[in-house]
Motif scaffolding. Structure first.
Motif, PDB file in Angstrom:
ATOM      1  N   ASN A 171      -4.015  34.105 -30.215  1.00 24.30           N
ATOM      2  CA  ASN A 171      -4.411  32.940 -29.431  1.00 24.30           C
ATOM      3  C   ASN A 171      -5.558  33.328 -28.500  1.00 24.30           C
ATOM      4  OD1 ASN A 171      -4.480  30.663 -27.646  1.00 24.30           O
ATOM      5  ND2 ASN A 171      -2.311  30.293 -28.026  1.00 24.30           N
ATOM      6  N   PRO A 172      -6.666  32.554 -28.471  1.00 20.32           N
ATOM      7  CA  PRO A 172      -7.781  32.911 -27.575  1.00 20.32           C
ATOM      8  C   PRO A 172      -7.457  32.712 -26.100  1.00 20.32           C
ATOM      9  CG  PRO A 172      -8.211  30.798 -28.649  1.00 20.32           C
ATOM     10  CD  PRO A 172      -6.976  31.372 -29.291  1.00 20.32           C
ATOM     11  N   TRP A 173      -6.455  31.887 -25.785  1.00 18.76           N
ATOM     12  CA  TRP A 173      -6.086  31.656 -24.385  1.00 18.76           C
ATOM     13  C   TRP A 173      -5.412  32.904 -23.821  1.00 18.76           C
ATOM     14  CZ3 TRP A 173      -7.116  27.345 -21.405  1.00 18.76           C
ATOM     15  CH2 TRP A 173      -7.688  26.264 -22.087  1.00 18.76           C
ATOM     16  N   GLY A 174      -6.023  33.474 -22.800  1.00 20.75           N
ATOM     17  CA  GLY A 174      -5.481  34.657 -22.155  1.00 20.75           C
ATOM     18  C   GLY A 174      -5.719  35.950 -22.905  1.00 20.75           C
ATOM     19  N   TYR A 175      -6.501  35.886 -24.000  1.00 24.98           N
ATOM     20  CA  TYR A 175      -6.692  37.098 -24.810  1.00 24.98           C
ATOM     21  C   TYR A 175      -7.670  38.052 -24.139  1.00 24.98           C
ATOM     22  CZ  TYR A 175      -7.941  40.230 -28.599  1.00 24.98           C
ATOM     23  OH  TYR A 175      -8.164  41.349 -29.347  1.00 24.98           O
ATOM     24  N   LYS A 176      -7.293  39.330 -24.107  1.00 21.65           N
ATOM     25  CA  LYS A 176      -8.165  40.382 -23.584  1.00 21.65           C
ATOM     26  C   LYS A 176      -8.172  41.528 -24.584  1.00 21.65           C
ATOM     27  CE  LYS A 176      -7.005  39.281 -18.776  1.00 21.65           C
ATOM     28  NZ  LYS A 176      -6.336  39.767 -17.537  1.00 21.65           N
ATOM     29  N   ARG A 177      -9.345  42.058 -24.843  1.00 21.03           N
ATOM     30  CA  ARG A 177      -9.451  43.175 -25.777  1.00 21.03           C
ATOM     31  C   ARG A 177      -8.616  44.361 -25.284  1.00 21.03           C
ATOM     32  NH1 ARG A 177     -14.560  40.885 -26.656  1.00 21.03           N
ATOM     33  NH2 ARG A 177     -15.116  40.764 -28.865  1.00 21.03           N
ATOM     34  N   ALA A 200     -17.762  33.007 -34.882  1.00 19.52           N
ATOM     35  CA  ALA A 200     -16.672  33.506 -35.728  1.00 19.52           C
ATOM     36  C   ALA A 200     -16.673  35.036 -35.782  1.00 19.52           C
ATOM     37  CB  ALA A 200     -16.797  32.923 -37.131  1.00 19.52           C
ATOM     38  N   LYS A 201     -17.858  35.629 -35.842  1.00 18.19           N
ATOM     39  CA  LYS A 201     -17.960  37.095 -35.882  1.00 18.19           C
ATOM     40  C   LYS A 201     -17.627  37.713 -34.518  1.00 18.19           C
ATOM     41  CE  LYS A 201     -21.489  36.945 -39.486  1.00 18.19           C
ATOM     42  NZ  LYS A 201     -22.924  37.124 -39.803  1.00 18.19           N
ATOM     43  N   GLN A 202     -18.108  37.062 -33.451  1.00 19.96           N
ATOM     44  CA  GLN A 202     -17.842  37.570 -32.103  1.00 19.96           C
ATOM     45  C   GLN A 202     -16.350  37.556 -31.766  1.00 19.96           C
ATOM     46  OE1 GLN A 202     -20.227  34.995 -29.681  1.00 19.96           O
ATOM     47  NE2 GLN A 202     -22.169  35.893 -30.365  1.00 19.96           N
ATOM     48  N   THR A 203     -15.636  36.616 -32.345  1.00 16.31           N
ATOM     49  CA  THR A 203     -14.202  36.473 -32.060  1.00 16.31           C
ATOM     50  C   THR A 203     -13.349  36.963 -33.235  1.00 16.31           C
ATOM     51  OG1 THR A 203     -14.240  34.174 -32.878  1.00 16.31           O
ATOM     52  CG2 THR A 203     -14.587  34.509 -30.512  1.00 16.31           C
ATOM     53  N   SER A 204     -13.909  37.866 -34.024  1.00 15.19           N
ATOM     54  CA  SER A 204     -13.202  38.324 -35.233  1.00 15.19           C
ATOM     55  C   SER A 204     -11.869  38.986 -34.901  1.00 15.19           C
ATOM     56  CB  SER A 204     -14.084  39.282 -36.036  1.00 15.19           C
ATOM     57  OG  SER A 204     -14.404  40.432 -35.259  1.00 15.19           O
ATOM     58  N   GLU A 205     -11.722  39.544 -33.685  1.00 16.68           N
ATOM     59  CA  GLU A 205     -10.453  40.181 -33.305  1.00 16.68           C
ATOM     60  C   GLU A 205      -9.310  39.171 -33.253  1.00 16.68           C
ATOM     61  OE1 GLU A 205     -10.738  42.384 -29.697  1.00 16.68           O
ATOM     62  OE2 GLU A 205     -12.285  43.731 -30.447  1.00 16.68           O
ATOM     63  N   LEU A 206      -9.639  37.897 -33.099  1.00 15.82           N
ATOM     64  CA  LEU A 206      -8.601  36.868 -33.092  1.00 15.82           C
ATOM     65  C   LEU A 206      -8.017  36.660 -34.483  1.00 15.82           C
ATOM     66  CD1 LEU A 206     -10.313  34.220 -30.766  1.00 15.82           C
ATOM     67  CD2 LEU A 206      -8.627  35.959 -30.130  1.00 15.82           C
ATOM     68  N   ASN A 207      -8.775  37.052 -35.514  1.00 20.79           N
ATOM     69  CA  ASN A 207      -8.313  36.987 -36.912  1.00 20.79           C
ATOM     70  C   ASN A 207      -8.013  35.546 -37.351  1.00 20.79           C
ATOM     71  OD1 ASN A 207      -7.828  38.376 -39.317  1.00 20.79           O
ATOM     72  ND2 ASN A 207      -5.627  38.528 -38.934  1.00 20.79           N
ATOM     73  N   ALA A 208      -8.925  34.645 -37.027  1.00 22.26           N
ATOM     74  CA  ALA A 208      -8.749  33.243 -37.406  1.00 22.26           C
ATOM     75  C   ALA A 208      -9.049  33.002 -38.875  1.00 22.26           C
ATOM     76  CB  ALA A 208      -9.638  32.345 -36.546  1.00 22.26           C
ATOM     77  N   PHE A 209      -9.945  33.805 -39.454  1.00 25.78           N
ATOM     78  CA  PHE A 209     -10.406  33.555 -40.815  1.00 25.78           C
ATOM     79  C   PHE A 209      -9.916  34.610 -41.798  1.00 25.78           C
ATOM     80  CE2 PHE A 209     -13.505  31.337 -38.175  1.00 25.78           C
ATOM     81  CZ  PHE A 209     -13.636  30.124 -38.833  1.00 25.78           C
ATOM     82  N   VAL A 210      -9.528  34.142 -42.977  1.00 32.29           N
ATOM     83  CA  VAL A 210      -9.251  35.019 -44.108  1.00 32.29           C
ATOM     84  C   VAL A 210     -10.552  35.331 -44.833  1.00 32.29           C
ATOM     85  CG1 VAL A 210      -8.167  35.110 -46.389  1.00 32.29           C
ATOM     86  CG2 VAL A 210      -6.864  34.264 -44.435  1.00 32.29           C
ATOM     87  N   THR A 211     -11.372  34.300 -45.028  1.00 27.64           N
ATOM     88  CA  THR A 211     -12.658  34.431 -45.710  1.00 27.64           C
ATOM     89  C   THR A 211     -13.715  33.663 -44.933  1.00 27.64           C
ATOM     90  OG1 THR A 211     -11.549  34.548 -47.871  1.00 27.64           O
ATOM     91  CG2 THR A 211     -13.914  34.067 -47.877  1.00 27.64           C
ATOM     92  N   LEU A 212     -14.777  34.349 -44.513  1.00 31.01           N
ATOM     93  CA  LEU A 212     -15.895  33.699 -43.849  1.00 31.01           C
ATOM     94  C   LEU A 212     -16.937  33.357 -44.920  1.00 31.01           C
ATOM     95  CD1 LEU A 212     -16.358  33.057 -40.839  1.00 31.01           C
ATOM     96  CD2 LEU A 212     -17.801  35.097 -40.724  1.00 31.01           C
ATOM     97  N   THR A 213     -17.287  32.089 -45.054  1.00 32.27           N
ATOM     98  CA  THR A 213     -18.170  31.631 -46.143  1.00 32.27           C
ATOM     99  C   THR A 213     -19.594  31.430 -45.615  1.00 32.27           C
ATOM    100  OG1 THR A 213     -17.437  29.360 -45.700  1.00 32.27           O
ATOM    101  CG2 THR A 213     -16.302  30.558 -47.455  1.00 32.27           C
ATOM    102  N   GLU A 214     -20.243  32.519 -45.260  1.00 31.90           N
ATOM    103  CA  GLU A 214     -21.559  32.445 -44.624  1.00 31.90           C
ATOM    104  C   GLU A 214     -22.601  31.766 -45.503  1.00 31.90           C
ATOM    105  OE1 GLU A 214     -22.888  35.923 -42.236  1.00 31.90           O
ATOM    106  OE2 GLU A 214     -21.098  36.883 -43.086  1.00 31.90           O
ATOM    107  N   ASP A 215     -22.741  32.217 -46.746  1.00 31.25           N
ATOM    108  CA  ASP A 215     -23.779  31.660 -47.629  1.00 31.25           C
ATOM    109  C   ASP A 215     -23.547  30.172 -47.883  1.00 31.25           C
ATOM    110  OD1 ASP A 215     -24.930  34.146 -47.748  1.00 31.25           O
ATOM    111  OD2 ASP A 215     -24.075  34.668 -49.700  1.00 31.25           O
ATOM    112  N   ILE A 216     -22.277  29.808 -48.078  1.00 31.41           N
ATOM    113  CA  ILE A 216     -21.946  28.405 -48.325  1.00 31.41           C
ATOM    114  C   ILE A 216     -22.270  27.560 -47.099  1.00 31.41           C
ATOM    115  CG2 ILE A 216     -20.014  26.806 -48.694  1.00 31.41           C
ATOM    116  CD1 ILE A 216     -18.744  28.972 -50.463  1.00 31.41           C
ATOM    117  N   ALA A 217     -21.894  28.050 -45.910  1.00 35.19           N
ATOM    118  CA  ALA A 217     -22.157  27.312 -44.673  1.00 35.19           C
ATOM    119  C   ALA A 217     -23.646  27.106 -44.471  1.00 35.19           C
ATOM    120  CB  ALA A 217     -21.554  28.062 -43.494  1.00 35.19           C
ATOM    121  N   GLU A 218     -24.418  28.157 -44.693  1.00 35.99           N
ATOM    122  CA  GLU A 218     -25.873  28.052 -44.502  1.00 35.99           C
ATOM    123  C   GLU A 218     -26.486  27.071 -45.496  1.00 35.99           C
ATOM    124  OE1 GLU A 218     -27.004  32.108 -44.748  1.00 35.99           O
ATOM    125  OE2 GLU A 218     -26.388  32.580 -42.684  1.00 35.99           O
TER     126      GLU A 218
END
Length: 499
Positions: free
Chosen positions: A143-149, A34-52
């Motif tokens: 969209n991650p398909w065809g996405y280039k930085r 999720a962090k590596q692909t943060s440029e895709l902007n998929a998440f409004v809120t990343l719930t790291e502590d909850i997930a762990e």
């Protein structure tokens, strides 16, 4: 994409049992993705502590209690219009930017009861009004398909559940919840190359889903394969005392067959879905799967849904009328944005709603109020309800009586994913009418529908098709879809990127 994050639920659980992987390590992998692909902007809120924390609980059940649950250690994303206790739920809007619910939506609580681990809340068009996930206060989802930085020619994710689709497609989570009012789960699933399921209206509880159109909203499921979609459905479906619109009959879990015989399954091809604007590649894909099914001994029939052409207009009117009603609660007094204490009540209403809603939401409110005026009520709202009944009757006729079929096969979207520039050059209302042409009739009738990726376009982007069936035919739809999935072997995003 790390190969582990493209595993199916069955494969992940086997890896847990074989101790090749643990729930906590897998949760960490998904959070890293999720962090590596943060440029895709998929998440409004990343719930790291909850997930762990959820991962630790799953690990305890797997290895200490020896009493694991169906979704233990399975990472999920939840569209940010489903309420989550103590986690902000924004609807990607200024109005609810800081809203923190005190309860969970039923679908989320059932996922948690099954052991799922929440990675985060996903991006959407503001209040789920859109077909591209570009109208969010947190910015567009890519969209991650065809996405280039550093390349501005990126493709849209589809809407309004684009954040959920991208989170699943990119490997940040195994499955995600979306909402589907006119195609908002199936549309982004199709453009992002994953499975999108809209269940029968009332099969899955809407409690805790912030409403857009109460009579059409359905919680949707996004996964990378059909088996996972069936597993998620089995965990969340069934009656809910907190939602009076759920079907009261006890839910019988869907059974997936390893070998499904298509002999004598009657599949309808609606002629009205050959519409203006459909790309030749989509038409060719439709014919390809039709031939494929016929080769598997399915019975193929051409059928007619004569009121399809008016469906978009009917949907637009009813959508905007219900939006007007649902948005009335945001007045600056009870919850959400309040602009100032110094205004009169009327000024407070106007100021709060002007700043809290974007142009898309405001325009739908204005239109809905127009349609509901006393002099317009019969002409627009009542007429639209009458036509909605005719659209629903069209489906009933093709599923019952002489010449009936068991399911329908249609395109999901009319093209592959357009670029952001192409999409944003048209008005939101026009894009919704174009992008949802094939999907929204199922919401009008309340029937189940799913989107399944088939192959890649010349642009190396996903092309998907849709299956629709009569009420409560999810098991048949999923089994037919799995048969198609097994034959076409749609490539993963990871394999395409490697090539």
């Amino acid at each position: 994409m790390n190969k582990l994050t493209s595993y199916t639920i069955k494969e992940i659980h086997k890896a847990y049992r074989d101790k090749l992987l643990t729930p906590t390590s897998f949760v960490d992998l998904c959070l890293q993705k999720a962090k590596q692909t943060s440029e895709l902007n998929a998440f409004v809120t990343l719930t790291e502590d909850i997930a762990e924390n959820h991962g630790i609980q799953s690990e305890k059940r797997f290895y200490i209690d020896k009493n694991s649950k169906p979704l233990d250690g399975i990472t999920i994303g939840v569209k940010d219009n489903f309420c989550t206790n103590n986690v902000r739920t924004t609807c990607a809007s200024e109005m609810l930017r800081d809203f923190v619910p005190t309860y969970d939506a039923t679908v989320y609580s059932r996922l948690r009861e099954s052991g799922a681990c929440l990675v985060g809340k996903t991006n959407l068009d503001e209040f789920a009004m859109g077909a591209g996930t570009i109208d969010s206060i947190f910015g567009p989802t890519r969209n991650p398909w065809g996405y280039k930085r550093n390349d501005n020619s990126w493709r849209i994710a589809g809407g309004s559940s684009g954040g959920s689709a991208v989170a699943v497609s990119s490997g940040a989570c195994v499955a995600a919840l979306g909402s589907d009012t006119g195609g908002s789960t199936r549309n982004p699933a199709a453009l992002c190359g994953i499975v999108g399921l809209k269940p029968t209206y009332g099969l899955v509880s809407r409690y805790g889903l912030i409403p857009l159109v109460n009579s059409m909203d359905v919680p949707g499921i996004l996964t990378r394969n059909i088996d996972d979609a069936a597993k998620i459905l089995n965990c969340i479906a069934g009656p809910d005392n907190l939602d009076s619109t759920t079907i009261k009959k006890k839910f019988k879990p869907v059974t997936m067959k390893e070998e499904f015989d298509l002999t004598h399954v009657r599949i309808g091809i609606p002629k009205e879905y050959h519409c203006e604007g459909m790309s030749p590649e989509v038409l060719d894909t439709w014919r390809f799967v039709t031939d494929l099914l016929e080769n598997q001994k399915a019975v193929i029939k051409t059928v007619s849904l004569p009121n399809t052409s008016v469906s978009i207009a009917v949907y637009s009117i009813l959508n905007q009328c219900e939006v007007t009603s649902n948005m009335a609660r945001y007045d600056g007094l009870e919850y959400g944005l309040r602009t100032s204490e110094d205004y009169s009540t009327e000024e407070l209403y106007a100021s709060t709603r002007s700043q809290g809603f974007n142009n898309v939401v405001r325009s739908r409110i204005f239109s809905g109020n127009y349609f509901l005026l006393r002099q317009n009520y019969e002409k627009y709202f009542i007429k639209a309800l009458q036509l909605r009944r005719l659209i629903s009757d069209d489906f009933k006729k093709v599923f019952k009586g002489d010449g009936a079929v068991d399911i329908l096969l249609t395109p999901t979207t009319l093209t592959d994913a357009p670029t952001f520039e192409e999409f944003s050059s048209k008005h939101n209302r026009d894009q919704c009418a174009f992008q949802d042409y094939c999907t929204q009739p199922a919401n009008m009738a309340g029937i189940p529908a799913l989107s399944i990726p088939i192959r890649l376009s010349k642009n190396k982007l996903p092309l998907s098709l849709q299956l629709m069936g009569p009420n409560l035919s999810e098991e048949l739809l999923l089994n037919v879809a799995k048969k198609i999935e097994t034959i076409v072997q749609f490539p993963s995003l990871e394999s395409v990127n490697l090539n």
